[in-house]
Design an enzyme around this catalytic site. Structure first.
Site, PDB file in Angstrom:
ATOM      1  N   ASP A   1       1.342  -0.925   0.024  1.00 13.31           N
ATOM      2  CA  ASP A   1       0.295   0.046  -0.056  1.00 13.31           C
ATOM      3  C   ASP A   1       0.829   1.375   0.610  1.00 13.31           C
ATOM      4  O   ASP A   1       2.112   1.344   0.669  1.00 13.31           O
ATOM      5  CB  ASP A   1      -0.468   0.021   1.318  1.00 13.31           C
ATOM      6  CG  ASP A   1      -1.933   0.746   1.459  1.00 13.31           C
ATOM      7  OD1 ASP A   1      -2.989   0.524   0.790  1.00 13.31           O
ATOM      8  OD2 ASP A   1      -2.189   2.009   0.908  1.00 13.31           O
TER       9      ASP A   1
ATOM     10  N   VAL B   1     -10.474   2.729  -3.815  1.00 16.02           N
ATOM     11  CA  VAL B   1     -10.853   2.145  -5.142  1.00 16.02           C
ATOM     12  C   VAL B   1     -11.767   1.014  -6.114  1.00 16.02           C
ATOM     13  O   VAL B   1     -11.459   0.665  -5.168  1.00 16.02           O
ATOM     14  CB  VAL B   1      -9.109   1.664  -5.164  1.00 16.02           C
ATOM     15  CG1 VAL B   1      -8.515   1.106  -6.496  1.00 16.02           C
ATOM     16  CG2 VAL B   1      -7.775   2.472  -4.561  1.00 16.02           C
TER      17      VAL B   1
ATOM     18  N   HIS C   1     -10.082  -5.112  -3.348  1.00 11.22           N
ATOM     19  CA  HIS C   1      -9.192  -5.928  -2.790  1.00 11.22           C
ATOM     20  C   HIS C   1      -9.101  -6.373  -1.150  1.00 11.22           C
ATOM     21  O   HIS C   1     -10.019  -5.441  -0.608  1.00 11.22           O
ATOM     22  CB  HIS C   1      -8.585  -4.391  -3.058  1.00 11.22           C
ATOM     23  CG  HIS C   1      -8.027  -3.359  -2.407  1.00 11.22           C
ATOM     24  ND1 HIS C   1      -9.344  -2.151  -3.299  1.00 11.22           N
ATOM     25  CD2 HIS C   1      -8.416  -2.266  -1.356  1.00 11.22           C
ATOM     26  CE1 HIS C   1      -9.898  -1.818  -2.797  1.00 11.22           C
ATOM     27  NE2 HIS C   1      -8.839  -1.250  -1.563  1.00 11.22           N
TER      28      HIS C   1
ATOM     29  N   HIS D   1      -6.877  -5.536   2.521  1.00 12.63           N
ATOM     30  CA  HIS D   1      -5.795  -5.038   2.989  1.00 12.63           C
ATOM     31  C   HIS D   1      -5.412  -6.377   3.796  1.00 12.63           C
ATOM     32  O   HIS D   1      -6.101  -6.847   4.921  1.00 12.63           O
ATOM     33  CB  HIS D   1      -6.626  -3.931   3.598  1.00 12.63           C
ATOM     34  CG  HIS D   1      -6.792  -2.837   2.931  1.00 12.63           C
ATOM     35  ND1 HIS D   1      -6.234  -1.594   3.202  1.00 12.63           N
ATOM     36  CD2 HIS D   1      -8.394  -2.695   1.941  1.00 12.63           C
ATOM     37  CE1 HIS D   1      -6.746  -0.609   2.224  1.00 12.63           C
ATOM     38  NE2 HIS D   1      -7.509  -1.153   1.916  1.00 12.63           N
TER      39      HIS D   1
HETATM   40  P1  AMP Z   1      -9.983   1.351   0.296  1.00 12.90           P
HETATM   41  O1  AMP Z   1     -10.037   2.599   0.838  1.00 12.90           O
HETATM   42  O2  AMP Z   1     -10.075  -0.161   0.335  1.00 12.90           O
HETATM   43  O3  AMP Z   1     -10.423   1.722  -2.002  1.00 12.90           O
HETATM   44  O4  AMP Z   1      -7.806   1.345  -0.121  1.00 12.90           O
HETATM   45  C1  AMP Z   1      -7.174   1.856  -1.032  1.00 12.90           C
HETATM   46  C2  AMP Z   1      -6.136   1.844  -0.703  1.00 12.90           C
HETATM   47  O5  AMP Z   1      -5.420   1.855  -1.712  1.00 12.90           O
HETATM   48  C3  AMP Z   1      -5.912   3.317   0.037  1.00 12.90           C
HETATM   49  O6  AMP Z   1      -4.882   2.252   1.526  1.00 12.90           O
HETATM   50  C4  AMP Z   1      -4.090   3.935  -0.970  1.00 12.90           C
HETATM   51  O7  AMP Z   1      -3.645   3.896  -0.050  1.00 12.90           O
HETATM   52  C5  AMP Z   1      -3.751   2.603  -1.712  1.00 12.90           C
HETATM   53  N1  AMP Z   1      -3.309   3.159  -2.811  1.00 12.90           N
HETATM   54  C6  AMP Z   1      -4.357   3.979  -3.267  1.00 12.90           C
HETATM   55  N2  AMP Z   1      -3.343   4.211  -4.876  1.00 12.90           N
HETATM   56  C7  AMP Z   1      -2.157   3.313  -4.817  1.00 12.90           C
HETATM   57  C8  AMP Z   1      -1.105   2.984  -5.985  1.00 12.90           C
HETATM   58  N3  AMP Z   1      -0.860   3.513  -6.506  1.00 12.90           N
HETATM   59  N4  AMP Z   1      -0.789   2.104  -5.290  1.00 12.90           N
HETATM   60  C9  AMP Z   1      -0.326   1.437  -3.961  1.00 12.90           C
HETATM   61  N5  AMP Z   1      -1.630   1.794  -2.893  1.00 12.90           N
HETATM   62  C10 AMP Z   1      -2.220   2.603  -3.797  1.00 12.90           C
END
Ligand code: AMP
Ligand code: ZN
Length: 120
Positions: A31, A97, A101, A103
């Protein structure tokens, strides 16, 4: 592939990420804003927007995602002390996003109310 999806672009290697795992169905990378010493995102290559968009034939994929979490937890030495797995689904969960996914967070004691892995 969804052309507007940042994780599809990462999977297609159009954007950089720090990959820790790849197979034909699943990738995992670090992340970019880690909320714990280990904070990995385990992601299906297939674009599925949210948990609510799962189809019947995605059930085995969900099982495999958890298998990869298990392998990574061991590889990153989280298996003995424990770790947290989170899927944020939709607006109220703060999903940012919209490509499904998991975490995987660990490496320190995690507060009980951490949902997103934010707010340490
Ligand atoms: P969510 O709130 O579950 O959609 O989490 C999306 C996660 O993606 C967040 O923890 C962000 O820090 C992570 N994230 C967003 N863009 C990127 C990226 N380019 N590379 C790695 N992690 C990312
Ligand atoms: Zn996508």
């Amino acid at each position: 592939m969804d052309d507007d999806c940042i994780f599809c672009k990462i999977i297609a290697k159009e954007l950089e990420a720090d990959f820790v795992y790849e197979d034909s169905e699943i990738v995992a990378f670090k992340d970019i804003h880690p909320a714990a010493p280990v904070h990995l995102l385990v992601v299906p290559r297939k674009h599925i927007s949210t948990l609510m968009d799962l189809q019947d034939d995605d059930v085995s994929l969900m099982g495999r995602l958890h298998g990869v979490v298990n392998d990574l937890a061991r590889a990153f030495k989280l298996d003995k002390k424990g770790f947290r797995v989170v899927i944020n689904c939709g607006k109220d969960a703060g999903q940012v996003v919209y490509h499904l996914h998991l975490h995987l967070m660990g490496g320190r004691p995690l507060l009980r109310d951490i949902a997103k892995g934010q707010g340490t």
